[in-house]
Design an enzyme around this catalytic site. Structure first.
Site, PDB file in Angstrom:
ATOM      1  N   GLY A 325      50.175   5.121   7.935  1.00  0.00           N
ATOM      2  CA  GLY A 325      50.085   4.098   8.108  1.00  0.00           C
ATOM      3  C   GLY A 325      49.819   3.929  10.172  1.00  0.00           C
ATOM      4  O   GLY A 325      49.525   4.328  11.165  1.00  0.00           O
ATOM      5  N   SER A 326      50.522   2.523  10.576  1.00  0.00           N
ATOM      6  CA  SER A 326      50.614   2.031  11.628  1.00  0.00           C
ATOM      7  C   SER A 326      51.358   2.753  12.896  1.00  0.00           C
ATOM      8  O   SER A 326      50.773   2.460  14.144  1.00  0.00           O
ATOM      9  CB  SER A 326      51.115   0.582  12.000  1.00  0.00           C
ATOM     10  OG  SER A 326      50.666   0.055  11.264  1.00  0.00           O
ATOM     11  N   THR A 327      51.384   3.562  12.842  1.00  0.00           N
ATOM     12  CA  THR A 327      52.796   4.642  13.780  1.00  0.00           C
ATOM     13  C   THR A 327      50.773   5.423  13.965  1.00  0.00           C
ATOM     14  O   THR A 327      51.484   6.069  15.622  1.00  0.00           O
ATOM     15  CB  THR A 327      52.899   5.792  13.286  1.00  0.00           C
ATOM     16  OG1 THR A 327      52.267   7.037  11.785  1.00  0.00           O
ATOM     17  CG2 THR A 327      54.164   5.217  11.900  1.00  0.00           C
TER      18      THR A 327
END
Lengths: 623, 368
Positions: A325-327
Site C-alpha cells: 500500500g501507501s507505505t
C-alpha cells in the site's frame, strides 16, 4: 521356441548365452575363492591375533553429548535454557516384577497404560542392567513423594535429563523457534558422529539457523566393560565442547510491548536498529508455546496448531506477504528524485481520480474530492494517490523494479531466520515468466501506490525503512548479535564484517523524503498527525492501507461494512528520532482497516517504550 | 533334451511348481538365519518371531509366483516397471520436507519401491531385449542402459547408493547375458573408470568417508573405520570352529554395528567359525548353481535372460555383503540374503526365487 518375428540363428544365440553363463560362473567362483581366502587368513592364519584383540576388546567408545548453548536477549533475558526433566527409570534385573511395581507406585506416581506399553517396547531393546524409563516428565510433587518412599523400590530411580525450556514462551516463539527429534532429513545434513548421544536438534527460528553455534562438539569416552557389557571404569575421556551462548539483538521489553499491543489481532511488528540492522523485535500474532511442543502431556499440540484457522505457526512478520500500500510512496518519491523524473517543486493536479490516456478506467484517489495542486512533499504527507499514479507512469515499471530492489523488495532480506518469503516486486520480465502475459501500463500505475502484484513482508518493509533511516546503507537484518564462548567469555561475531553497499542517493533528495515522512506524523495535514502529538522526540512515518478486496468502479463501500476477512490491511512504518534514528519500525494489522487508525497508535506506543526508558529519556533531554 | 522322461518321484512338488533344490536351500538358509538372528538381537524372541513370520509370508508369495506361467511375467514386465518407476517418483516428491514423520515410517515408505525395482528392472530389460535381434545392437543397448539408469538414479538420489548399485547390477547382468560384445563391455568399463572423479565429486561426505576408510580403517574413532575393525575382530576371533552359538563377545557387547542387519555375517563368523561359514557358502553355491542350471535349461529368451540375471543378482548380494564385513569392500547397505533382519528385501528375494521356480517347472507345459 524362438520368437518368429526375429530373424536370428537360435543355435548361435543359445551358444553365446551358454558361454556367457559359463564365464559368469567362473568369475563367481573366483570371487568366492577370494572371500574364502580372506576368511582363511582372518579366521585361521591370524586367528590368534584377533582372539587377543577380542579378549582385550573391553573398551567401548561412548559419545558424550555437549551441553547446548543458551540464548539471551541483548538486555540479558534468558530465551532458551536447559532444564532438568525428571523421569522414572527401572533397572529390570534389580527391580521387582513390573506389575507389582506399578501397583505399589500408584499412590505416589500415576502410571498410565500408555506408559506401560512404551516401557514394554523399550524393555525389549535393553539389557537387564540398563535403565528403562517408566514415566517421563515427573512434576516436583511426584519427585518429592518418590524421594521419600524410595527405599521401598530397589532398582527404581529418578533420572534427570536436560531438556530445552523457553521461559518467555509464546512471546519469543517466532524468533527463538523450537527443537525437535532428529529425523532423516536432518541426518543428511548433520555430521552424524557429532550428534552421538543427542536426540534433538533446532527445528525452527534461531534454534535452527544458529544450530552449529549452539550445539557445540560431542566428546567421547572410552569405557571398559566386562563380559556382560557392564561399565567397569572410564579409561579415557575427551570432554565435549559445549555450545556457545547466543546473544540476540532482540530487546525483551520492546518485544513484550509489541506482543501485548498486537494481542487480539492477527498482525506483525518488526523493529530494527537502523545503525546496524539488528532486529530489536519481531512479533507475530497469534503465537504458540514452544514448551508445549515437546511436552509428553500434550501429544496433539502440534496438530492443534497446524489446524488452527488463524495459523499460529505462521510467522507473519517473515512469511506473510501483503500488498504494501501507501507505505512505499516515500521510496518511489526518492526514486523519482534520484532518476530526475521529479524535483521537489513539481506539482500534479489531483481531481480525485486519474486515467491513462485513451482509457475510461478511473484510478481513484482515496480522497474523493481530490487534493488539488500537490507538490511532492504534500503528496507524501497527505498520501495523494493521483500524484503517485502519475509518478509511476513517468518512472516506468523497469526503474521502479530496479530502485526498490536495492531496498530489498522482491527478494529475501537474508535475516537469520528460516523460511523467509521473498515477497514480489513485479517487472515485465517477471510477468512474462510467471504469468506468460505482457505488462500493461495500468499495472505500473497501481504498483505506484503499492497495490497490484506488489507484495512485501513486514520484515522487508522494516529493512527498507531502516535503510532509508540510515542514509542508504544496505545491510542484511540480523536477529543474532554475537556468540559467547562459555569458558573464555570471548564474544564472537556471527557474521563477518563485510563492506556495506550503499543505495547512493543524494543527501538533499533523502532529506526531502525524510522530512516529508516527519510531516506525516507532525504536520497538521499529516495522515498520522495523532501519532506525533505530545512526543518529546521527533517521529517520521508513513501510513498504508492495503486493499484486500477490489471495489468495483463507481461502487461505494465503507470498509467497516465489509466482513472482517475482506477489510483492508493496516500498515504503519516509522523511525525515530528523525535527527539520529535509533529504531525503525513496521506495524501490520491484518484486516485492521486503515493504517492511521489501527497500526499507527501501536507504533507510537512501541516507540515510546523503546525511546522513553529512564536512561534514554535522560539522554534525550540532555541532548 | 526334449525327450527327457517325466520324473515321477517329483510328481507332486512339480504340480505345486516347486523346485526342490531351491526350496531346500532356502529353507535351510532361513533356519540358520533365524538362529543367527536370535543371537544377534540379544536373544530377542519377538524380533526373531517377526522375522520368521516375514519368511513365511515371503515363502507364500514365492509359491504363488512359482505357480504363474512365465508368459505372465513377460506380459506384465513393462507395467510392473512403469508402476515401480511411478512409485519411485512419488517417493522422490513426497519424501521431501516432511520433518515431522518418524524415521521408521519414512524408512518403510522409502524402501518398498526401490527394493521391488531389483526384480522389475532386469525383468524390463529382458522384456525389451527378447524381441530384438541378439546380440543386441548399439541402439538397443542404449535403450537398455536408459531403462537401468533412470530408476537407479532415482534411488541413488534418495540417497541409497547400495540399492541403486544393486538395481544397476541386476539390469546390466541381463545385458551381459544377452551376448553384448566384449569390445563394448571394455569401452563401458573404461567409461566408468574415466567418470569416477565426477561421481566422487557428487558423493555425500559420509559416502566418501566410507570409501576412504577402506584404505585406512584406523581413521575416525566414532565412524565407519572403527566399525570395520570391530567387524574384522569378530570374524578373526571366530577361528575355525567359532565361539559357539550365543557366545560371541563382539556381537553381544555391541562392538559390531548393525549386527542384526547388514553386519550379521560378522556374528555368523564369530559364533560358527570358518566351518560354519563354509556350510553357509555351500548353500549359497547350491542356490546359485541351481539358478544357472535353470537359466541354461530355460526355454525362450526372456526366461533365459531373467533366470540368469536373478541368479547373478543373488551372487552380488552375497559377495558384496560378505566383502563389506571382512573389510574388502566399502560399507554399503546391502543385506545378507535370508539371514539379515528386514522384511522387504527378503520378500523381494523370495519372489525372485518364485520366478526361477516358475521358469523351471513350467518347461514341460511349454514344450508339450
Amino acid at each position: 521356441m524362438v520368437d518368429p518375428l526375429v530373424i536370428a540363428d537360435p543355435a548361435t544365440e543359445q551358444f553365446v548365452f551358454r558361454r556367457r553363463v559359463w564365464v559368469a560362473a567362473v568369475a563367481m567362483g573366483l570371487l568366492l575363492l577370494v572371500i574364502v581366502g580372506r576368511l582363511l587368513k582372518l579366521q585361521v592364519v591370524e586367528h590368534g591375533h584377533y582372539t587377543t584383540l577380542s579378549q582385550d576388546n573391553r573398551l567401548k567408545v561412548v559419545p558424550v553429548p555437549p551441553t547446548r548453548g543458551l540464548i539471551y536477549t541483548r538486555d540479558g533475558f534468558v530465551l532458551a535454557e536447559n532444564r532438568p526433566s525428571f523421569s522414572l527409570e527401572v533397572v529390570p534385573e534389580r527391580a521387582a516384577k513390573i506389575d507389582e511395581v506399578v501397583g505399589a507406585l500408584r499412590p505416589i506416581i500415576d502410571i498410565t497404560p500408555e506408559d506401560q506399553a512404551r516401557f514394554q517396547r523399550v524393555l525389549a531393546s535393553k539389557r537387564r542392567f540398563e535403565g528403562v524409563p517408566l514415566r517421563l516428565d515427573l512434576d516436583d510433587g511426584e519427585v518429592a513423594r518418590f524421594a521419600v518412599e524410595r527405599h521401598r523400590f530397589p532398582g527404581i530411580d529418578i533420572v534427570a535429563r536436560l531438556t530445552r525450556h523457553y521461559p518467555l514462551g509464546p512471546e519469543m516463539a517466532h524468533i527463538v523457534g523450537y527443537m525437535g527429534q532428529i529425523d532423516e532429513a536432518d541426518l543428511k545434513v548433520i555430521d552424524v558422529p557429532n550428534y552421538g548421544g543427542t536426540s534433538h536438534i533446532g527445528k525452527n527460528g534461531v534454534e535452527r539457523v544458529h544450530e552449529k553455534v549452539l550445539h557445540g562438539r560431542a566428546g567421547y569416552q572410552e569405557v571398559e566393560v566386562n563380559a556382560e557389557g557392564r561399565v567397569q571404569r572410564v579409561v579415557k575421556r575427551i570432554a565435549p565442547e559445549p555450545g556457545r551462548d547466543l546473544y540476540l539483538n532482540v530487546d525483551a521489553g520492546l518485544q513484550r510491548a509489541a506482543m501485548e499491543a498486537l494481542a487480539g489481532y492477527r498482525g506483525a511488528v518488526v523493529a530494527i536498529d537502523p545503525r546496524d540492522l539488528g532486529v530489536l523485535a519481531l512479533a507475530s500474532t497469534p503465537s504458540y508455546d514452544p514448551n508445549l511442543l515437546a511436552n509428553s502431556q500434550r501429544p496433539r499440540y502440534y496438530q492443534e496448531l497446524r489446524d488452527a484457522p488463524d495459523r499460529p505457526l505462521f510467522n507473519r512478520a517473515l512469511q506473510g506477504q501483503y500488498p504494501p500500500g501507501s507505505t512505499v510512496k516515500p521510496f518511489f518519491a526518492l526514486a523519482a528524485l534520484d532518476y530526475g523524473v521529479r524535483n521537489p517543486s513539481n506539482t500534479a493536479w489531483c481531481p480525485g481520480w486519474f486515467s491513462l490516456g485513451g482509457q475510461k478506467h478511473r484510478y481513484r484517489c482515496w480522497k474523493k474530492g481530490g487534493h488539488g495542486t500537490v507538490p511532492l512533499r504534500r503528496a507524501v504527507v497527505e498520501s495523494c494517490d493521483v500524484y503517485f499514479y502519475r509518478l509511476a507512469q513517468d518512472l516506468g515499471i523497469g526503474r521502479m523494479h530496479t530502485y526498490l530492489g536495492q531496498f530489498g523488495f522482491g527478494r529475501k532480506t537474508g535475516v537469520d531466520l528460516p523460511a523467509e518469503s521473498t515477497g514480489l516486486m513485479p517487472s515485465q520480465a517477471w510477468k512474462r515468466r510467471a504469468r506468460h502475459a505482457p505488462w500493461y501500463p495500468g499495472e505500473t500505475v497501481i504498483t505506484g501506490i503499492g497495490q497490484g502484484y506488489f507484495l512485501a513482508t513486514p520484515m522487508q518493509l522494516a529493512t527498507a525503512t531502516a535503510i532509508l533511516a540510515n542514509g542508504g546503507r544496505v545491510l542484511p537484518p540480523s536477529v543474532g548479535g554475537h556468540a559467547r564462548d562459555r569458558g573464555t567469555q570471548v564474544a564472537i561475531p556471527l557474521r563477518p564484517a563485510d563492506k556495506v553497499p550503499d543505495i547512493g542517493t543524494s543527501t538533499e533528495h533523502l532529506a526531502e523524503v525524510l522530512e516529508a515522512m516527519a510531516d506525516v506524523v507532525n504536520a497538521s495535514n499529516g495522515t498520522a498527525r495523532q501519532v506525533g502529538m505530545g512526543s518529546t522526540y521527533r517521529i517520521a512515518g508513513k501510513t498504508g492501507t492495503a486493499q484486500v478486496f477490489g471495489i468495483k468502479q463507481k461502487q461505494k463501500v465503507k470498509n467497516e461494512e465489509l466482513p472482517e476477512h475482506l477489510r483492508d490491511h493496516a500498515w504503519f512504518i516509522a523511525f525515530a528520532p528523525v535527527e539520529a534514528p535509533r529504531i525503525a519500525l513496521v506495524v501490520l494489522v491484518e484486516h485492521g482497516g486503515s493504517g492511521s487508525g489501527a497500526a499507527a497508535p501501536i507504533a507510537r506506543k512501541l516507540l515510546d517504550n523503546y525511546l522513553m526508558r529512564k536512561a534514554d529519556a535522560r539522554q534525550l533531554t540532555g541532548g | 533334451m526334449d525327450g527327457r522322461p517325466m520324473d515321477r518321484r517329483r510328481g507332486h512338488l512339480y504340480r505345486l511348481h516347486i523346485d526342490p533344490f531351491l526350496l531346500w536351500g532356502v529353507l535351510i538358509l532361513s533356519a540358520i538365519g533365524l538362529a543367527v538372528l536370535y543371537s544377534a538381537t540379544g536373544q530377542d524372541l519377538g524380533a526373531t518371531a517377526r522375522q520368521g513370520s516375514r519368511m513365511l509370508l515371503g515363502m507364500g508369495i514365492m509359491l504363488v509366483v512359482a505357480s504363474l506361467a512365465p508368459r505372465y511375467f513377460l506380459m506384465w514386465a513393462p507395467w510392473l516397471y512403469v508402476a515401480g518407476l511411478l512409485l519411485l517418483c512419488a517417493v522422490a516428491i513426497a519424501g521431501t520436507g516432511t520433518g515431522a514423520q518418524r524415521w521408521l515410517d519414512l524408512r518403510v515408505v522409502r524402501f518398498q519401491p526401490s527394493e521391488m525395482m531389483k526384480v522389475f528392472v532386469p525383468m524390463m530389460v529382458a522384456w525389451y531385449l527378447q524381441k530384438r535381434p541378439l546380440p543386441p545392437r548399439l541402439g538397443d543397448l542404449l535403450v537398455g542402459a536408459a531403462l537401468v539408469i533412470v530408476p537407479a538414479a532415482l534411488v541413488a538420489e534418495q540417497p541409497d547408493l547400495g540399492t541403486a548399485a544393486l538395481i544397476a547390477a541386476a539390469g546390466l547382468s541381463v545385458v551381459f547375458l544377452s551376448g553384448v560384445s566384449w569390445r563394448l563391455i571394455g569401452v563401458a568399463a573404461a567409461g566408468v573408470v574415466l567418470s569416477a572423479p565426477f561421481f566422487w565429486y557428487h558423493l555425500h561426505d559420509y559416502q566418501r568417508q566410507r570409501l576412504l576408510t577402506l584404505v585406512d580403517p584406523t581413521g575416525d574413532p566414532l565412524g565407519t573405520g572403527y566399525h570395520i575393525i570391530q567387524s574384522m575382530i569378530a570374524v578373526g576371533s571366530g577361528g575355525l570352529y567359532g565361539k559357539g552359538w550365543l557366545n560371541g563377545t563382539q556381537s553381544h557387547l555391541e562392538f559390531i554395528p548393525e549386527r542384526s542387519t547388514d553386519f550379521i555375517f560378522a556374528v555368523l563368523c564369530e559364533e560358527f567359525g570358518f566351518m560354519g561359514v563354509v556350510v553357509v557358502l555351500a548353500l549359497y553355491v547350491v542356490l546359485i548353481a541351481r539358478g544357472l542350471h535353470i537359466a541354461l535349461e530355460a526355454q525362450g529368451r526372456f526366461a533365459r535372460l531373467m533366470a540368469g540375471s536373478l541368479t547373478l543378482t543373488l551372487f552380488i548380494y552375497v559377495f558384496v555383503n560378505m566383502g563389506m564385513v571382512i573389510g574388502q569392500l566399502p560399507v554399503v547397505g546391502i543385506p545378507l540374503p535370508f539371514i539379515s533382519y528386514g522384511g522387504t528385501s527378503l520378500v523381494t528375494l523370495l519372489a525372485s526365487f518364485g520366478i526361477l521356480m516358475s521358469f523351471q517347472t513350467h518347461r514341460r507345459l511349454l514344450s508339450g
